[in-house]
Design an enzyme around this catalytic site. Structure first.
Site, short mmCIF file in Angstrom:
data_model
loop_
_atom_site.label_atom_id
_atom_site.label_comp_id
_atom_site.label_asym_id
_atom_site.label_seq_id
_atom_site.Cartn_x
_atom_site.Cartn_y
_atom_site.Cartn_z
N CYS A 181 61.80 3.78 29.88
CA CYS A 181 60.54 4.22 29.28
C CYS A 181 60.79 5.43 28.37
CB CYS A 181 59.50 4.49 30.36
SG CYS A 181 57.82 4.48 29.69
N HIS A 184 59.76 -0.16 33.96
CA HIS A 184 59.91 0.62 35.18
C HIS A 184 60.23 -0.34 36.32
CE1 HIS A 184 57.90 4.45 33.80
NE2 HIS A 184 57.52 3.60 32.85
#
Length: 176
Positions: free
Chosen positions: A27, A157
């Protein structure tokens, strides 16, 4: 990114890679490993545009709203497999076919309570990417991995919660 530079973390990453180590950015880490970050709404900090660490050939543009979804994808690196995780981001990273890098994931499905793509999330900046006509969440490919397997990055994630990814990551990294 500012803290990473000020604290000496950028130099630690550089030395680690120079010694043959592996870096995985997830991310914000994926975005930071790229060439450039653009934040015209200053949603991520005080800078409108800043240089990334330059290890991945991507440019990230931040929008006003967050994308939050459950994502399923196929691994493209290391021989395939299926993975699942979560995306929570306001950025979209532009990448293309670059020598020395391969796409990491092909998106199969995104499930979100918000419509995807949200046209308000990304408004093209004519000085940055005049041909961008998509928004975060509309990408079909996610992440990159360098051909030498030293630098990996993804928006997904929980990717390390997937056995298929773990097997490919540790089998295909230097020194493993």
């Amino acid at each position: 990114l500012i803290h990473l530079r000020e604290s000496g973390g950028m130099e630690i990453i550089r030395r680690h890679l120079a010694r043959g180590g592996t870096v995985m950015g997830i991310c914000g880490g994926f975005q930071i490993l790229g060439d450039r970050l653009h934040d015209p709404f200053r949603s991520q900090g005080p800078l409108v545009s800043t240089k990334g660490l330059g290890y991945l050939p991507i440019a990230t543009h931040f929008g006003r709203k967050m994308l939050l979804c459950k994502t399923e994808a196929d691994l493209l690196a290391g021989g395939g497999g299926k993975v699942a995780g979560v995306e929570g981001r306001s950025g979209a990273s532009v990448t293309g076919h670059h020598r020395g890098f391969s796409p990491l994931l092909k998106i199969r499905d995104r499930k979100s309570e918000k419509p995807i793509p949200d046209p308000e999330m990304l408004k093209p900046d004519l000085h940055w990417a005049p041909d961008v006509h998509w928004a975060p969440g509309s990408e079909l490919i996610d992440g990159l991995v360098s051909d030498d397997r030293q630098v990996w990055g993804t928006y997904l994630h929980l990717i390390f919660h997937n056995d298929a990814f773990m097997e490919k990551f540790f089998r295909n990294t230097p020194g493993s």
